[in-house]
Design a protein around this motif. Sequence first.
Motif, PDB file in Angstrom:
ATOM      1  N   ARG A   8       0.945  -1.277   0.007  1.00  0.00           N
ATOM      2  CA  ARG A   8      -0.056   0.029   0.099  1.00  0.00           C
ATOM      3  C   ARG A   8       1.025   1.148   0.041  1.00  0.00           C
ATOM      4  O   ARG A   8       0.282   2.304   0.495  1.00  0.00           O
ATOM      5  N   LEU A  74      -3.701   4.525   0.518  1.00  0.00           N
ATOM      6  CA  LEU A  74      -2.371   4.233  -0.053  1.00  0.00           C
ATOM      7  C   LEU A  74      -1.496   5.334   0.382  1.00  0.00           C
ATOM      8  O   LEU A  74      -1.938   6.534   0.936  1.00  0.00           O
ATOM      9  N   SER A 277      -2.940   5.387  -8.304  1.00  0.00           N
ATOM     10  CA  SER A 277      -3.654   4.245  -7.294  1.00  0.00           C
ATOM     11  C   SER A 277      -3.770   3.024  -8.169  1.00  0.00           C
ATOM     12  O   SER A 277      -3.225   1.949  -7.750  1.00  0.00           O
TER      13      SER A 277
END
Length: 694
Positions: A8, A74, A277
């Motif tokens: 992440r 994230l 992302s």
Amino acid sequence: MKKFDCTRIKNLAVAGHAGSGKTSLCEALLYKSGATDRLGKVLDGNTVSDYNAEEIKRKCSIYTSLSSFEKDDLKVNLLDTPGLFDYAGEMMEGIFASGSVLITVSGKSGVKVGTHKAYDYAVETGKPRMFVVTKLDDDNANFNNVLTELKAEFGPTVCPVVVPVIADRRIVSYVNLIEMKAYKYDEYGNAVETEMPTAEVSEKMGYRIDGLVEAVSEAVAETDEALFEKFFSGEPFTQKEIIDGIHNGMNKGIITPVTCVSSTTLAGVDMLLKEISLLLPAPIEKEKKIGETADGDMIEIECDENAPLSAFVFKTVADPFVGKMSYIKVFSGKLTAGKEVVNATTGNTEKVGKLMYLFGKKSEEVSEVGCGDIVVATKMNVSTNDTICDSSRVAKLETINFPKPCYKMAAKAKAQGDESKISTAIARLLEEDLTLTYTHDIETNEMILAGLGGLHLEAALGKLESDFGAKVNLENPKISYKETIRKKVKVQGKHKKQSGGHGQYGDVWIEFEPCISDELIFEEKVFGGAVPKNFFPAVEKGLQDCVKKGVLAGFPVVGLKAILVDGSYHAVDSSEMAFKMAASIAYKEGLKQAEPVILEPIGALNVIVPDDNTGDIMGELNKKRGRVLGMNPANKAGLTEVVAEVPMAEMQDFALVLRQMTQGRGEFTFERVRYEQLPPQLVGDVIAKNAIME
């Protein structure tokens, strides 16, 4: 701060040509993600990235800075790198530590040399790349031209994923080719879905949306056999297949997505956040490293938090208040404050200092950092390019290969007595910047500060003064000319003085002849005790003192052999001092008769230039009295290596001339190799200049 695991975290270097909007893009990403509550501007000097006093004054990035934001569960670390060629070392540090590289390209000025440099280094280090076309709010911006240029310069890997819709020379909306949706933006940069452009509008823009979609699908099909079969059968890809295909293609280096934004109006920034992302890899996907043990064995280091620690110091900052700050990328295991680690580069055991996450000039202390993340440790005895490890697995990682400094200036203290303060401050600066060197030229007795260009040295001086209170002047370095002789002579040197009491008497005959030696060669061939043996050392010492200055312009003398062959002495008045004086008289007279000449240093030049500039560089080298020895193909396509020998006196401005001639694509190395006789027509100028400097 919330802790994120290596699945992440995303580490992005923002790189590109100077003025292409890197810092503004970082500012827009931080603001749009909610990490800041205002949108800073470079011209106002209030951005998160450009916080150093020199950066605010010059209104451009000089150092790679670190910031981060959280979005969609994230953590994204942003490494804002400089675009000016003088600070190439900073760009390399940022890209080396990143997982992916966002390469900014101005929608107004298009692809520049800095674009190529960032792209080439990203390829060299195996980093996935994404082009971000910026400044689309400018009236002269032309996305279509830039996209065409990107495809021409970087080949078929270029794949647009967001394109603007243009009507009457104004951007009315942006099309996301992955979602197949169009968005328009209000004055605050908020997106509202709107209708897709019609075929007629699409045609007027210079590109067809359906043609771009086809190109995206074709690029995705190249990433996987199953997807290729599906594409070949004519079946459309799902949105997930397109995202996964681009993601995999970036990891393999066969797809370079192109998106577009306006950092001023924030249009397109939300879509760029989505692409960060969805498309860019996490550390666990791309960051397997090869380490070398002390025995020379190679081992694979995977991004695994449960593995032994392996971390790399990619940047050092000498902060006058905090002390030494080491920027560290953790590749495996965990880095814990206060824990003992092994420096694989030096073999020493070190204690981890205080750990901090940086947000521009702000910091937040943390106790532990997992693999894949970037952190700053304070007051550790480690340097840039060091690997720190757990003692259970000590392995050194590959280092950053920094460019060698090529622009040299003599550094002198502004105030008398500041030399020690300056040396201490520059030593701190050299820890921070491995593209700087500070050396003592024993030939000219000058301290030489060398960097990648004039701006580089100016910024270094600014930091020396503002952070360490050390004020330095820069001057063109002296050229280390020498003198020698061309013919053999025999001369007498007689020193006789009587002034009551003991007098002074020394008389020598010395032969001077050329030889191959940097030092004076002294011999004696005196017969019958004409000069007592106990005076031989005095004669030699007198000559050794003399050869420090020649008779033409006072340069050191080389290639000289002196043979003491005869003389006379007085039992009472002769002394060592008298024979030293006699040797000095013989030296001055002998060198004048022995056809003295000035020698100039010659350097070996290896310069790499674009093929189109080879004629220009040959002409420039001819003007500089250089001899071209050959031309070879360089390692990269489109570049040629020119090998030459050039007098060092002609090379002071070469770094600036080459940069101007090649728009920054040229590079060179230059090392002194030997001395040659100075052409007679230049002797007068050299003697006159040296007299002024003396």
